[in-house]
Design a protein around this motif. Structure first.
Motif, PDB file in Angstrom:
ATOM      1  N   CYS A 116       0.854  -1.184   0.000  1.00 32.45           N
ATOM      2  CA  CYS A 116       0.000   0.000   0.000  1.00 32.45           C
ATOM      3  C   CYS A 116       0.892   1.238   0.000  1.00 32.45           C
ATOM      4  N   PRO A 117       0.682   2.141  -0.957  1.00 35.56           N
ATOM      5  CA  PRO A 117       1.561   3.312  -1.066  1.00 35.56           C
ATOM      6  C   PRO A 117       1.292   4.381  -0.004  1.00 35.56           C
ATOM      7  N   CYS A 118       0.163   4.320   0.671  1.00 31.49           N
ATOM      8  CA  CYS A 118      -0.202   5.430   1.569  1.00 31.49           C
ATOM      9  C   CYS A 118       0.519   5.410   2.913  1.00 31.49           C
ATOM     10  N   HIS A 119       0.465   4.288   3.627  1.00 32.58           N
ATOM     11  CA  HIS A 119       1.075   4.254   4.961  1.00 32.58           C
ATOM     12  C   HIS A 119       1.975   3.031   5.137  1.00 32.58           C
ATOM     13  N   GLY A 120       2.417   2.484   4.010  1.00 34.10           N
ATOM     14  CA  GLY A 120       3.419   1.413   4.060  1.00 34.10           C
ATOM     15  C   GLY A 120       2.922   0.026   4.437  1.00 34.10           C
ATOM     16  N   ALA A 121       1.645  -0.244   4.319  1.00 36.49           N
ATOM     17  CA  ALA A 121       1.154  -1.578   4.679  1.00 36.49           C
ATOM     18  C   ALA A 121       1.675  -2.619   3.698  1.00 36.49           C
ATOM     19  N   VAL A 122       1.898  -3.814   4.230  1.00 32.87           N
ATOM     20  CA  VAL A 122       2.310  -4.954   3.415  1.00 32.87           C
ATOM     21  C   VAL A 122       1.367  -6.120   3.735  1.00 32.87           C
ATOM     22  N   PHE A 123       0.817  -6.721   2.669  1.00 33.43           N
ATOM     23  CA  PHE A 123      -0.047  -7.895   2.822  1.00 33.43           C
ATOM     24  C   PHE A 123       0.634  -9.052   2.088  1.00 33.43           C
ATOM     25  N   ASP A 124       0.558 -10.255   2.642  1.00 29.96           N
ATOM     26  CA  ASP A 124       1.150 -11.399   1.931  1.00 29.96           C
ATOM     27  C   ASP A 124       0.240 -11.859   0.790  1.00 29.96           C
ATOM     28  N   LYS A 125       0.629 -12.942   0.104  1.00 34.37           N
ATOM     29  CA  LYS A 125      -0.123 -13.382  -1.077  1.00 34.37           C
ATOM     30  C   LYS A 125      -1.518 -13.918  -0.728  1.00 34.37           C
ATOM     31  N   ASN A 126      -1.786 -14.111   0.563  1.00 35.05           N
ATOM     32  CA  ASN A 126      -3.123 -14.516   1.003  1.00 35.05           C
ATOM     33  C   ASN A 126      -3.942 -13.336   1.517  1.00 35.05           C
ATOM     34  N   GLY A 127      -3.368 -12.136   1.378  1.00 40.18           N
ATOM     35  CA  GLY A 127      -4.067 -10.930   1.804  1.00 40.18           C
ATOM     36  C   GLY A 127      -3.931 -10.626   3.282  1.00 40.18           C
ATOM     37  N   ILE A 128      -3.097 -11.402   3.984  1.00 41.00           N
ATOM     38  CA  ILE A 128      -2.907 -11.207   5.428  1.00 41.00           C
ATOM     39  C   ILE A 128      -1.949 -10.038   5.672  1.00 41.00           C
ATOM     40  N   VAL A 129      -2.251  -9.231   6.697  1.00 36.48           N
ATOM     41  CA  VAL A 129      -1.405  -8.085   7.038  1.00 36.48           C
ATOM     42  C   VAL A 129      -0.081  -8.581   7.597  1.00 36.48           C
TER      43      VAL A 129
END
Ligand code: FES
Length: 155
Positions: A116-129
């Motif tokens: 996510c470009p806004c606040h640096g979130a990263v989700f794995d390939k299963n959509g998990i934070v």
């Protein structure tokens, strides 16, 4: 005197019965008029196109529009998702909308993550934070294939 009492009794009785009849006719009409305000948006299946076209895809970005009705309002909504063929006849379709504040995530093939470009979130390939502030995983949409067409359920 007695005649006047009888007359006022009849007038009051007539007014009372008229009021009851008006309520009996009016309540369903009022209910019909305001009921859309209490209905939640209806879910519906949205066509993403031919499943064969998306077969063997790995997080292919698909944009689509659909019409949703919420209360009295009928609106055209735009949605962007990532589609992956799981290889065993299943599909993973993730909304691109970040569960933090709604920015659009992008798939990074090298990092195998949604970023996510806004606040640096990263989700794995299963959509998990994996990192960042989002409180929930990416939304995973329900899918089905009918007559060779891949559908997702919009709510
Ligand atoms: S909107 Fe994605 S991390 Fe804030």
């Amino acid at each position: 005197m007695e005649k006047q009492n009888r007359r006022s009794f009849l007038e009051i009785g007539t007014a009372f019965i008229s009021g009851i009849m008006s309520l009996a006719a009016g309540i369903p009409l009022i209910g019909f008029a305001i009921s859309p305000a209490f209905k939640k948006g209806e879910s519906k299946w949205v066509d993403l196109g031919l499943a064969d076209r998306l077969k063997n895809s790995r997080f292919k970005k698909v944009d689509y529009t659909f019409t949703a009705k919420d209360g009295w309002v009928k609106a055209t909504k735009k949605r962007s998702v990532y589609v992956t063929d799981t290889g065993n006849g299943g599909w993973n379709v993730f909304s691109r909308t970040c569960s933090h504040l709604g920015c659009l995530v992008r798939w990074d093939e090298q990092k195998e993550s949604f970023l996510c470009p806004c606040h640096g979130a990263v989700f794995d390939k299963n959509g998990i934070v994996v990192a960042g502030p989002p409180p929930r995983p990416l939304q995973k949409l329900q899918t089905k294939v009918e007559a060779g067409i891949l559908y997702v359920k919009e709510t």
